[in-house]
Design a protein around this motif. Structure first.
Motif, PDB file in Angstrom:
ATOM      1  N   VAL A   1       0.861  -1.183   0.000  1.00  0.00           N
ATOM      2  CA  VAL A   1       0.000   0.000   0.000  1.00  0.00           C
ATOM      3  C   VAL A   1       0.897   1.231   0.000  1.00  0.00           C
ATOM      4  CG1 VAL A   1      -1.776   1.290   1.242  1.00  0.00           C
ATOM      5  CG2 VAL A   1      -1.828  -1.196   1.255  1.00  0.00           C
ATOM      6  N   ASN A   2       0.617   2.143  -0.871  1.00  0.00           N
ATOM      7  CA  ASN A   2       1.322   3.426  -0.840  1.00  0.00           C
ATOM      8  C   ASN A   2       0.372   4.519  -1.332  1.00  0.00           C
ATOM      9  OD1 ASN A   2       2.007   1.989  -3.520  1.00  0.00           O
ATOM     10  ND2 ASN A   2       2.436   4.135  -3.947  1.00  0.00           N
ATOM     11  N   GLY A   3       0.806   5.741  -1.244  1.00  0.00           N
ATOM     12  CA  GLY A   3      -0.066   6.833  -1.668  1.00  0.00           C
ATOM     13  C   GLY A   3       0.494   8.170  -1.257  1.00  0.00           C
ATOM     14  N   TYR A   4      -0.383   9.158  -1.183  1.00  0.00           N
ATOM     15  CA  TYR A   4       0.063  10.477  -0.737  1.00  0.00           C
ATOM     16  C   TYR A   4      -1.062  11.227  -0.044  1.00  0.00           C
ATOM     17  CZ  TYR A   4      -2.273  12.517  -4.874  1.00  0.00           C
ATOM     18  OH  TYR A   4      -3.195  12.894  -5.819  1.00  0.00           O
ATOM     19  N   VAL A   5      -0.671  12.179   0.785  1.00  0.00           N
ATOM     20  CA  VAL A   5      -1.619  13.154   1.333  1.00  0.00           C
ATOM     21  C   VAL A   5      -1.159  14.519   0.828  1.00  0.00           C
ATOM     22  CG1 VAL A   5      -2.365  11.904   3.376  1.00  0.00           C
ATOM     23  CG2 VAL A   5      -0.307  13.284   3.481  1.00  0.00           C
TER      24      VAL A   5
ATOM     25  N   HIS B   1      -9.320   7.687  -4.140  1.00  0.00           N
ATOM     26  CA  HIS B   1      -9.012   9.121  -4.112  1.00  0.00           C
ATOM     27  C   HIS B   1     -10.106   9.828  -3.318  1.00  0.00           C
ATOM     28  CE1 HIS B   1      -7.277  12.817  -5.975  1.00  0.00           C
ATOM     29  NE2 HIS B   1      -8.502  13.285  -5.744  1.00  0.00           N
ATOM     30  N   ALA B   2      -9.706  10.596  -2.304  1.00  0.00           N
ATOM     31  CA  ALA B   2     -10.677  11.353  -1.493  1.00  0.00           C
ATOM     32  C   ALA B   2     -10.207  12.791  -1.396  1.00  0.00           C
ATOM     33  CB  ALA B   2     -10.802  10.738  -0.106  1.00  0.00           C
TER      34      ALA B   2
ATOM     35  N   GLU C   1      -4.732  10.037  -1.501  1.00  0.00           N
ATOM     36  CA  GLU C   1      -4.834   9.019  -2.556  1.00  0.00           C
ATOM     37  C   GLU C   1      -4.072   7.785  -2.100  1.00  0.00           C
ATOM     38  OE1 GLU C   1      -5.091  10.301  -6.716  1.00  0.00           O
ATOM     39  OE2 GLU C   1      -3.565   8.795  -7.136  1.00  0.00           O
ATOM     40  N   LEU C   2      -4.727   6.665  -2.186  1.00  0.00           N
ATOM     41  CA  LEU C   2      -4.183   5.414  -1.655  1.00  0.00           C
ATOM     42  C   LEU C   2      -4.190   4.367  -2.768  1.00  0.00           C
ATOM     43  CD1 LEU C   2      -3.425   4.891   1.324  1.00  0.00           C
ATOM     44  CD2 LEU C   2      -5.637   3.766   1.586  1.00  0.00           C
TER      45      LEU C   2
ATOM     46  N   HIS D   1       4.383  11.753   0.136  1.00  0.00           N
ATOM     47  CA  HIS D   1       4.178  10.370  -0.318  1.00  0.00           C
ATOM     48  C   HIS D   1       4.554   9.393   0.785  1.00  0.00           C
ATOM     49  CE1 HIS D   1       3.821  11.432  -4.665  1.00  0.00           C
ATOM     50  NE2 HIS D   1       4.529  12.468  -4.266  1.00  0.00           N
ATOM     51  N   PHE D   2       3.802   8.310   0.894  1.00  0.00           N
ATOM     52  CA  PHE D   2       4.127   7.295   1.906  1.00  0.00           C
ATOM     53  C   PHE D   2       3.992   5.897   1.313  1.00  0.00           C
ATOM     54  CE2 PHE D   2      -0.328   8.484   2.189  1.00  0.00           C
ATOM     55  CZ  PHE D   2      -0.978   7.268   2.183  1.00  0.00           C
TER      56      PHE D   2
END
Lengths: 245, 428
Positions: B39-43, B97-98, B80-81, B427-428
């Motif tokens: 799992v990765n994504g960003y805020v 995406h939220a 976004e995840l 990003h995480f």
């Protein structure tokens, strides 16, 4: 006196030219390439960009190569770069960014990671594929190879490479622009046994007079001989590169 | 509010990362072994300030029922995840995406899956996929003439992720020796009903699209097709090639059979114009020795309106606003949603972007300037920006946009004259 002096100079010159002719630079360069990695392989690399204050930025790449001119690089870390992949087919290079969602053509001179490394450092083919040996010199413990780029698509016009005579791996490489300006100095060290008869330096330190006090380090790990189908090295496969691991 | 505190906590974490000793080099590749679940994504936090143009047509259209205002300050938080479950032959992937937004007009939020699909991959030569998938076809940077099964690109931010459509698709790849090095074929089945892909076009159609990719010598070539159904049938092609190590050339062309557009005069008399339309784009990317990249694209939009037709539409809005004619304003709004206020409704555009990587030896710093010019009415937008990516996983971007044009021109009639934006993404 003058005749004797000329004869001495003639012998010295002949002696040197004999020494240079005895060394087949292109054969040495091919051995250097094979000692660094098999022609087709997979490996992991960590790139570390170090700034003058000691702060650093790290990237981890998974790399696969097939034959002389097919190479694919997948970014595993950091999270901001994860999933990016670059493809090289001979002189063509593409970059795939997951958000952009399609591969775009890039040039060898561009830098994907910032800092001292550019795309051709990361997507480097064998030295003997990109360069011809113009001149070679033999010394006590090293050979010095003077390399000239085979075409203008290669990033550095000339390389001067010092090769360990016994291990036949590079020790130091100076990269020059066509103007003769020194662009980068690469230093290989920490010779390591990667198993399956791959014994080579595990670390490459790059400095550049263009980035004073900055340094880039490339660490190598898990170098293994491996073959891949040609379809892996296509634009359509780039988004799925993770499947190779 | 809690959402923004949550977002802020993510953004502060990387700023406190320690400095390393310069000789502390270690690399344990086993840490990066492939995981079954990833799992990765960003805020992201975004602040925007818009200077509104109260005399502009689109201001009058969008704010006619609001008290007069000269500015709008907007805060947006985004998460976004992307998750992947990977098996040797299968991949299950989703992107959620939220987004939450607040400005003087109110607050709102939305959340959706941009992608959620299952892929079957036994060999590199064949992939089968089912589910919501985001395709990105074409070679252009700012526009996508070959975007037959995708949502339109925003030329102001072309690299933003976009929501996909629910499809069945396949991908066949074949490599060859010789001048023709690669052949790849991507067929797509895209059904549209009241419940599935309803935003794509007319419901109750089974749409089929396909793309054939060829790498011939050193040239990328795509041929694309979309069947008649929810949208008019169309074909297209694109190419990209490097003319030298620092000079890339690309182009796109599309032909739409029987494209229909509403057409209004300045009084609101609406007709429908139908035609077979050609659109094309020619672009280049050039890199200088000092790492300055220039992207230039010329876009001829066959579906676009002429300057006179756009002027009629803006006159209609001004007339409706001055006479307080609500029904005419509603009609103008409806026409806008159908065509006139969509992105780049004009006929001819020029896109220019110049960016310089790491000037003055400032690592990870990229200033850029972008301009989009409507060549029919000479109005344009100009956007300088500064991007810094020096902190691991962090992107900080400042961007200003100035819109310039006479009355009754595209950029002169936008609701704002200028926009300032600060975007921080982790990003995480």
């Amino acid at each position: 006196m003058t005749i004797r002096k000329n004869i001495v100079i003639l012998f010295i010159t002949l002696g040197f030219s004999h020494s240079a002719q005895a060394v087949d630079g292109n054969a040495i360069l091919k051995k250097v390439d094979r000692n660094l990695q098999p022609e087709s392989y997979e490996m992991y690399r960590k790139l570390i960009n170090i700034e003058p204050d000691g702060s650093r930025k790290e990237f981890v790449l998974y790399t696969v190569k097939q034959g002389t001119d097919k190479m694919l690089v997948l970014f595993l870390s950091p999270a901001s770069e994860k999933g990016r992949s670059s493809l090289r087919l001979d002189e063509n290079m593409w970059l795939y960014i997951p958000d952009v969602g399609k591969p775009i053509r890039i040039t060898s001179l561009q830098s994907v990671v910032g800092g001292v490394f550019n795309n051709s450092d990361i997507l480097r083919l064998d030295y003997s594929v990109e360069y011809d040996v113009e001149k070679s010199e033999e010394h006590d413990k090293t050979y010095t190879l003077h390399l000239k780029a085979k075409n203008k698509a290669v990033s550095y016009d000339r390389l001067k490479m010092w090769v360990d005579k016994k291990a036949l791996v590079p020790l130091t490489i100076e990269a020059y622009a066509a103007s003769g300006m020194l662009i980068k100095t690469l230093t290989y060290d920490k010779v390591t046994d990667f198993k399956n008869r791959i014994i080579r330096p595990a670390r490459l330190v790059t400095t550049s007079p263009l980035y004073k006090d900055y340094k880039s380090v490339m660490l190598f790990s898990n170098i293994k001989k491996r073959s891949f189908p040609a379809e892996v090295f296509t634009l359509n496969y780039l988004p799925r590169a993770e499947n190779l691991r | 509010m809690k959402f923004f505190i949550f977002l802020g906590s993510f953004l502060i974490i990387p700023l406190s990362q320690p400095l390393y000793a310069a000789d502390d080099f270690s690399f344990d590749a086993s840490v990066f072994e492939k995981q079954v679940l990833e799992v990765n994504g960003y805020v992201e936090g975004r602040l925007e300030h818009l200077s509104l143009d109260e005399s502009a047509a689109l201001y009058q259209l969008n704010f006619h029922d609001q008290p007069a205002r000269s500015r709008l300050d907007r805060q947006t938080g985004t998460v976004e995840l992307t998750g992947r479950v990977q098996q040797p032959d299968y991949l299950l992937q989703f992107t959620a995406h939220a987004e939450g937004q607040h400005d003087q007009l109110g607050s709102g939020d939305e959340a959706d899956f941009y992608e959620a699909f299952l892929a079957y991959r036994t060999a590199p030569e064949l992939t089968l996929e089912a589910g919501k998938r985001s395709f990105k076809w074409g070679k252009a940077y700012a526009w996508n003439l070959l975007g037959f099964v995708e949502r339109p690109k925003d030329p102001n931010d072309p690299e933003l992720s976009r929501e996909g459509y629910t499809v069945l698709s396949a991908d066949f790849i074949h490599s060859l020796d010789g001048p023709l090095q690669t052949v790849a074929f991507t067929p797509v089945y895209l059904p549209v009903t009241e419940d599935i892909n309803s935003e794509y076009g007319q419901p109750e159609h089974n749409n089929v699209a396909a793309k054939l990719y060829l790498l011939y010598r050193d040239i990328d070539i795509d041929l694309a097709y979309l069947s008649n159904g929810s949208r008019a049938d169309r074909i297209g092609m694109d190419f990209a090639a490097n003319l030298s190590v620092n000079f890339e050339l690309h182009g796109e062309w599309s032909y739409i059979n029987g494209y229909t557009n509403p057409l209004t005069d300045a009084s609101g008399n609406v007709t429908s114009q139908q035609a077979d339309v050609h659109s094309y784009l020619l672009g280049l990317r050039y890199l200088t020795a000092n790492d300055t990249t220039t992207i230039i694209e010329y876009y001829r939009n066959g579906m676009g309106y002429s300057a006179a037709q756009m002027s009629d539409y803006y006159q209609l809005i001004h007339h409706a606003s001055e006479t307080n004619n609500d029904s005419l304003l509603q009609q103008a709004k409806s026409l806008g949603q159908q065509a006139y206020t969509k992105r780049n409704p004009g006929r001819q555009y020029l896109y220019v972007r110049i960016s310089n990587k790491e000037p003055f030896d400032i690592l990870y710093f990229t200033p850029a300037i972008t301009s989009i010019v409507n060549l029919d009415d000479d109005s344009y937008s100009l956007s300088p920006e500064l991007l810094y990516t020096g902190v691991t996983n962090m992107e900080l971007r400042f961007k200003a946009t100035v819109l310039t044009g006479k009355r009754l021109t595209e950029f002169g009639e936008k609701q704002s004259d200028s926009r300032l934006e600060m975007r921080l993404r982790y990003h995480f």
